[in-house]
Design a protein around this motif. Sequence first.
Motif, PDB file in Angstrom:
ATOM      1  N   ASN A   1      -0.522  66.395  14.268  1.00 29.56           N
ATOM      2  CA  ASN A   1      -1.790  66.113  14.936  1.00 29.56           C
ATOM      3  C   ASN A   1      -2.891  65.814  13.912  1.00 29.56           C
ATOM      4  O   ASN A   1      -4.070  65.969  14.191  1.00 29.56           O
ATOM      5  N   LEU A   2      -2.466  65.403  12.726  1.00 31.22           N
ATOM      6  CA  LEU A   2      -3.394  65.043  11.653  1.00 31.22           C
ATOM      7  C   LEU A   2      -2.804  63.884  10.880  1.00 31.22           C
ATOM      8  O   LEU A   2      -1.648  63.939  10.435  1.00 31.22           O
ATOM      9  N   ILE A   3      -3.561  62.823  10.755  1.00 30.51           N
ATOM     10  CA  ILE A   3      -3.127  61.665   9.970  1.00 30.51           C
ATOM     11  C   ILE A   3      -3.801  61.738   8.610  1.00 30.51           C
ATOM     12  O   ILE A   3      -5.020  61.862   8.519  1.00 30.51           O
ATOM     13  N   ILE A   4      -2.999  61.687   7.572  1.00 30.04           N
ATOM     14  CA  ILE A   4      -3.506  61.703   6.203  1.00 30.04           C
ATOM     15  C   ILE A   4      -3.027  60.438   5.509  1.00 30.04           C
ATOM     16  O   ILE A   4      -1.862  60.062   5.631  1.00 30.04           O
ATOM     17  N   THR A   5      -3.925  59.812   4.802  1.00 28.54           N
ATOM     18  CA  THR A   5      -3.558  58.636   4.018  1.00 28.54           C
ATOM     19  C   THR A   5      -3.817  58.926   2.545  1.00 28.54           C
ATOM     20  O   THR A   5      -4.652  59.757   2.202  1.00 28.54           O
ATOM     21  N   TYR A   6      -3.072  58.252   1.714  1.00 26.46           N
ATOM     22  CA  TYR A   6      -3.202  58.405   0.267  1.00 26.46           C
ATOM     23  C   TYR A   6      -3.307  57.019  -0.354  1.00 26.46           C
ATOM     24  O   TYR A   6      -2.633  56.096   0.089  1.00 26.46           O
ATOM     25  N   GLU A   7      -4.131  56.922  -1.376  1.00 29.31           N
ATOM     26  CA  GLU A   7      -4.195  55.674  -2.109  1.00 29.31           C
ATOM     27  C   GLU A   7      -4.762  55.929  -3.500  1.00 29.31           C
ATOM     28  O   GLU A   7      -5.387  56.952  -3.744  1.00 29.31           O
ATOM     29  N   THR A   8      -4.507  54.989  -4.389  1.00 28.94           N
ATOM     30  CA  THR A   8      -5.070  55.020  -5.727  1.00 28.94           C
ATOM     31  C   THR A   8      -5.686  53.654  -6.000  1.00 28.94           C
ATOM     32  O   THR A   8      -5.524  52.725  -5.205  1.00 28.94           O
ATOM     33  N   MET A   9      -6.332  53.550  -7.121  1.00 30.06           N
ATOM     34  CA  MET A   9      -6.931  52.259  -7.471  1.00 30.06           C
ATOM     35  C   MET A   9      -5.859  51.166  -7.558  1.00 30.06           C
ATOM     36  O   MET A   9      -6.077  50.045  -7.135  1.00 30.06           O
ATOM     37  N   ASN A  10      -4.703  51.513  -8.075  1.00 31.22           N
ATOM     38  CA  ASN A  10      -3.631  50.528  -8.243  1.00 31.22           C
ATOM     39  C   ASN A  10      -2.751  50.372  -7.011  1.00 31.22           C
ATOM     40  O   ASN A  10      -1.974  49.432  -6.933  1.00 31.22           O
ATOM     41  N   HIS A  11      -2.858  51.300  -6.076  1.00 28.77           N
ATOM     42  CA  HIS A  11      -2.030  51.268  -4.875  1.00 28.77           C
ATOM     43  C   HIS A  11      -2.862  51.572  -3.634  1.00 28.77           C
ATOM     44  O   HIS A  11      -2.744  52.653  -3.043  1.00 28.77           O
ATOM     45  N   PRO A  12      -3.718  50.630  -3.229  1.00 27.65           N
ATOM     46  CA  PRO A  12      -4.521  50.857  -2.020  1.00 27.65           C
ATOM     47  C   PRO A  12      -3.621  50.852  -0.779  1.00 27.65           C
ATOM     48  O   PRO A  12      -2.574  50.216  -0.765  1.00 27.65           O
ATOM     49  N   ILE A  13      -4.047  51.581   0.223  1.00 31.43           N
ATOM     50  CA  ILE A  13      -3.245  51.647   1.451  1.00 31.43           C
ATOM     51  C   ILE A  13      -3.439  50.369   2.259  1.00 31.43           C
ATOM     52  O   ILE A  13      -4.533  49.800   2.304  1.00 31.43           O
ATOM     53  N   ALA A  14      -2.370  49.941   2.863  1.00 31.69           N
ATOM     54  CA  ALA A  14      -2.417  48.754   3.719  1.00 31.69           C
ATOM     55  C   ALA A  14      -2.796  49.194   5.134  1.00 31.69           C
ATOM     56  O   ALA A  14      -2.311  50.221   5.622  1.00 31.69           O
ATOM     57  N   THR A  15      -3.655  48.437   5.773  1.00 33.99           N
ATOM     58  CA  THR A  15      -4.076  48.799   7.124  1.00 33.99           C
ATOM     59  C   THR A  15      -2.885  48.844   8.082  1.00 33.99           C
ATOM     60  O   THR A  15      -2.906  49.611   9.044  1.00 33.99           O
ATOM     61  N   GLN A  16      -1.856  48.066   7.830  1.00 30.08           N
ATOM     62  CA  GLN A  16      -0.668  48.103   8.680  1.00 30.08           C
ATOM     63  C   GLN A  16       0.004  49.471   8.616  1.00 30.08           C
ATOM     64  O   GLN A  16       0.512  49.959   9.608  1.00 30.08           O
ATOM     65  N   HIS A  17      -0.014  50.105   7.465  1.00 31.35           N
ATOM     66  CA  HIS A  17       0.560  51.445   7.348  1.00 31.35           C
ATOM     67  C   HIS A  17      -0.220  52.440   8.201  1.00 31.35           C
ATOM     68  O   HIS A  17       0.371  53.311   8.840  1.00 31.35           O
ATOM     69  N   ILE A  18      -1.528  52.302   8.206  1.00 29.20           N
ATOM     70  CA  ILE A  18      -2.354  53.188   9.043  1.00 29.20           C
ATOM     71  C   ILE A  18      -2.038  52.958  10.520  1.00 29.20           C
ATOM     72  O   ILE A  18      -1.871  53.910  11.280  1.00 29.20           O
ATOM     73  N   GLN A  19      -1.925  51.716  10.922  1.00 28.13           N
ATOM     74  CA  GLN A  19      -1.605  51.392  12.311  1.00 28.13           C
ATOM     75  C   GLN A  19      -0.250  51.982  12.706  1.00 28.13           C
ATOM     76  O   GLN A  19      -0.094  52.540  13.791  1.00 28.13           O
ATOM     77  N   THR A  20       0.725  51.897  11.818  1.00 25.15           N
ATOM     78  CA  THR A  20       2.043  52.461  12.085  1.00 25.15           C
ATOM     79  C   THR A  20       1.974  53.965  12.254  1.00 25.15           C
ATOM     80  O   THR A  20       2.600  54.543  13.153  1.00 25.15           O
TER      81      THR A  20
END
Length: 51
Positions: free
Chosen positions: A27-46
């Motif tokens: 019941n919690l969505i967590i995303t991770y990213e770095t300067m060299n590996h930004p998260i793709a919005t498609q991953h968030i949608q999934t």
Amino acid sequence: MDDPRYATGFVKKVYTYMDNGFFPGENLIITYETMNHPIATQHIQTLIETI
């Protein structure tokens, strides 16, 4: 997540969420990213569609 202080604070927040009944992937969505590996919005949608 590139900044060690930020990453440490992030982990503390996640534990606080869990102490209050919010669990990553449940019941919690967590995303991770770095300067060299930004998260793709498609991953968030999934993530949203999965949960």
